[in-house]
Design a protein around this motif. Structure first.
Motif, short mmCIF file in Angstrom:
data_model
loop_
_atom_site.label_atom_id
_atom_site.label_comp_id
_atom_site.label_asym_id
_atom_site.label_seq_id
_atom_site.Cartn_x
_atom_site.Cartn_y
_atom_site.Cartn_z
N ALA A 16 0.82 -1.21 0.00
CA ALA A 16 0.00 0.00 0.00
C ALA A 16 0.86 1.26 0.00
CB ALA A 16 -0.93 -0.01 1.21
N ALA A 17 2.00 1.21 0.71
CA ALA A 17 2.90 2.36 0.74
C ALA A 17 3.49 2.63 -0.64
CB ALA A 17 4.01 2.14 1.77
N LEU A 18 3.90 1.55 -1.34
CA LEU A 18 4.45 1.73 -2.69
C LEU A 18 3.40 2.30 -3.64
CD1 LEU A 18 6.57 -1.53 -3.10
CD2 LEU A 18 7.40 0.81 -2.74
N LEU A 19 2.16 1.81 -3.52
CA LEU A 19 1.09 2.33 -4.36
C LEU A 19 0.81 3.80 -4.05
CD1 LEU A 19 -1.07 1.73 -6.48
CD2 LEU A 19 -2.60 1.02 -4.61
N ALA A 20 0.85 4.16 -2.78
CA ALA A 20 0.61 5.55 -2.39
C ALA A 20 1.70 6.47 -2.93
CB ALA A 20 0.51 5.66 -0.87
N VAL A 21 2.96 6.01 -2.86
CA VAL A 21 4.06 6.81 -3.38
C VAL A 21 3.92 7.01 -4.89
CG1 VAL A 21 6.55 6.84 -3.79
CG2 VAL A 21 5.66 6.21 -1.54
N ALA A 22 3.52 5.94 -5.61
CA ALA A 22 3.33 6.05 -7.06
C ALA A 22 2.21 7.04 -7.40
CB ALA A 22 3.04 4.67 -7.65
N VAL A 23 1.10 6.95 -6.68
CA VAL A 23 -0.01 7.88 -6.91
C VAL A 23 0.42 9.32 -6.60
CG1 VAL A 23 -2.32 8.54 -6.15
CG2 VAL A 23 -1.77 6.13 -6.53
N ALA A 24 1.18 9.52 -5.51
CA ALA A 24 1.64 10.86 -5.15
C ALA A 24 2.57 11.43 -6.22
CB ALA A 24 2.33 10.83 -3.79
N ALA A 25 3.46 10.56 -6.76
CA ALA A 25 4.38 11.02 -7.80
C ALA A 25 3.62 11.42 -9.07
CB ALA A 25 5.40 9.93 -8.11
N MET A 26 2.60 10.64 -9.42
CA MET A 26 1.81 10.96 -10.60
C MET A 26 1.03 12.25 -10.38
SD MET A 26 -0.99 8.56 -12.55
CE MET A 26 0.24 7.25 -12.64
N ALA A 27 0.45 12.40 -9.20
CA ALA A 27 -0.29 13.62 -8.90
C ALA A 27 0.63 14.84 -8.94
CB ALA A 27 -0.96 13.50 -7.53
N ALA A 31 0.06 17.99 -11.38
CA ALA A 31 -0.15 19.29 -10.75
C ALA A 31 0.93 20.29 -11.16
CB ALA A 31 -0.17 19.14 -9.23
N ALA A 32 2.18 19.82 -11.32
CA ALA A 32 3.27 20.72 -11.72
C ALA A 32 3.01 21.30 -13.11
CB ALA A 32 4.60 19.97 -11.69
N VAL A 33 2.58 20.47 -14.04
CA VAL A 33 2.31 20.95 -15.39
C VAL A 33 1.16 21.95 -15.39
CG1 VAL A 33 1.57 20.27 -17.70
CG2 VAL A 33 3.23 18.87 -16.46
N VAL A 34 0.08 21.61 -14.66
CA VAL A 34 -1.09 22.48 -14.63
C VAL A 34 -0.76 23.83 -13.98
CG1 VAL A 34 -3.40 22.74 -13.67
CG2 VAL A 34 -2.70 20.55 -14.65
N LEU A 35 -0.03 23.79 -12.86
CA LEU A 35 0.28 25.03 -12.15
C LEU A 35 1.25 25.90 -12.94
CD1 LEU A 35 0.57 23.76 -8.47
CD2 LEU A 35 -1.24 25.15 -9.47
N ARG A 36 2.20 25.31 -13.64
CA ARG A 36 3.11 26.10 -14.46
C ARG A 36 2.35 26.89 -15.53
NH1 ARG A 36 8.71 24.88 -14.54
NH2 ARG A 36 9.28 23.13 -13.18
N ARG A 37 1.41 26.22 -16.18
CA ARG A 37 0.65 26.89 -17.22
C ARG A 37 -0.33 27.90 -16.65
NH1 ARG A 37 -0.84 21.86 -21.37
NH2 ARG A 37 1.33 21.38 -21.95
N LEU A 62 5.77 11.75 1.16
CA LEU A 62 5.83 11.62 2.62
C LEU A 62 4.44 11.73 3.24
CD1 LEU A 62 9.00 13.76 3.48
CD2 LEU A 62 8.76 11.28 3.62
N ILE A 63 3.62 12.64 2.71
CA ILE A 63 2.25 12.75 3.23
C ILE A 63 1.46 11.49 2.91
CG2 ILE A 63 0.10 14.05 3.00
CD1 ILE A 63 1.75 16.55 2.48
N ALA A 64 1.63 10.95 1.69
CA ALA A 64 0.93 9.71 1.33
C ALA A 64 1.37 8.56 2.23
CB ALA A 64 1.20 9.39 -0.14
#
Length: 362
Positions: A16-27, A31-37, A62-64
């Motif tokens: 579950a921790a690995l899955l959470a880290v993957a989801v956080a990285a994707m998010a 979010a970085a692309v959207v916020l930059r634009r 870390l939060i995930a």
């Protein structure tokens, strides 16, 4: 489900921790692309976002992970220590995020007011305020983060309470030790608000001429003209007078003093001064005069007053004018260099500083 596919409690939690880290990285990437634009039309906000993106790449996982650890069973071995350690990392990451946001905001504000223009007084004022206030805020964030981390340890609260309640020698020593730190912080706020000096100001301190290169939370770096660095505590500027040549404007007047014999005609010298100034790129065309300021029993004293856009240009202009006028006197009126007159009819004129003729020499 086959028996071999059953996972132990820790294995399921780790998955579950690995899955959470993957989801956080994707998010984070989305979010970085959207916020930059989204922040492209607002440079200051964009600077804050760009400064925070690298930090969020670490903080979001870390939060995930903290959410996974909190949802895990309390019966897992060492889960309490893992939660505590991850919580400390989250607090540290949050402080890092705030520091990055403050730094990005300061850099964005400074970028909106470039200092590479001729009249950069406003830009230097804003840069000074942004640097000092941002570093003061960063110091407060670090202190708050350390305090929050210590409060997660059970013994730290008792130690803190005992220190706050004590009014003996420990309290006196702590107060004396902390006084320079807090006095410099308060001095930094005073300098940021009142602004007796700014970045790139020209100061005269302890007989040294230099420019303000950096203002930190505790000291000012003065870059001396010969590339040395003078380090001055912030509190010094509150308690001592100093010269600021660019307090309201970088324009400044420069003087050149000349000494010559009484026979030197001044009008040709004034014409030569005007010719030199017209050809000098350092001259800002505000002031350029030659005045007879004093006479002694041997020489005339002349003062040349010239103006320039900055102290550095004024120094170069003074050197240019001094050299040109001395060369003019040497070439056109060599007999008008400072002379010493001897008593007696027919006595020769001796250049000032030369040895007098021996007695009996005609």
């Amino acid at each position: 489900m086959p028996e071999g596919l059953h996972l132990s409690p820790w294995s399921a939690t780790a998955l579950a921790a690995l899955l959470a880290v993957a989801v956080a990285a994707m998010a984070h990437r989305i979010a970085a692309v959207v916020l930059r634009r989204a922040t492209a039309p607002v440079p200051v906000v964009r600077a804050v976002v760009i400064a925070c993106i690298p930090v969020m790449r670490v903080l979001l996982p870390l939060i995930a992970l903290q959410l996974v650890w909190q949802a895990a069973s309390d019966d897992l071995r060492y889960i309490g220590s893992v939660r505590h350690l991850n919580g400390l990392l989250v607090i540290g990451g949050a402080c890092w995020l705030l520091i990055a946001a403050i730094g990005g905001l300061a850099n964005g504000v400074i970028a909106q007011h470039p200092a590479d223009v001729e009249d950069n007084l406003t830009a230097r004022r804003i840069a000074t305020q942004a640097h000092v206030l941002s570093r003061t805020a960063m110091t407060g964030v670090v202190m708050a983060g350390v305090a929050l981390m210590l409060m997660t340890f059970p013994g730290a609260r008792q130690v803190g309470a005992s220190l706050l309640a004590s009014a003996g020698v420990v309290g006196i020593v702590a107060g004396i030790a902390a006084r320079p730190v807090f006095s410099n912080m308060i001095a930094g706020l005073q300098i940021a608000l009142a602004q007796p000096l700014r970045i790139d100001d020209v100061l005269i301190i302890e007989g040294e001429w230099g420019r303000v290169e950096e203002i930190t939370g505790t000291y000012v770096v003065l870059r001396i003209w010969d590339e040395r660095r003078l380090i001055i505590p912030l509190q010094w500027f509150i308690e001592h007078p100093f010269q600021n040549w660019t307090r309201t404007s970088s324009e400044i007047l420069g003087t050149v003093f000349l000494f010559a014999d009484y026979r030197l005609p001044l009008d040709p010298l004034r014409a030569e001064l005007q010719r030199v100034l017209e050809a000098a790129p350092e001259w800002d065309r505000r002031v350029g005069i030659l005045q007879l300021t004093d006479v002694t029993e041997r020489t005339l004293q002349m003062r040349v007053l010239v103006s320039a856009r900055s102290s550095g240009l004024a120094f170069d202009l003074r050197c240019r004018v001094r050299e040109a006028l001395v060369t003019f006197i040497q070439r056109e009126h060599p007999d008008c260099l400072p002379q010493v007159r001897l008593h007696g009819q027919g006595s020769p004129l001796v250049p000032a500083g030369a040895a007098s003729p021996a007695p009996g020499v005609g």
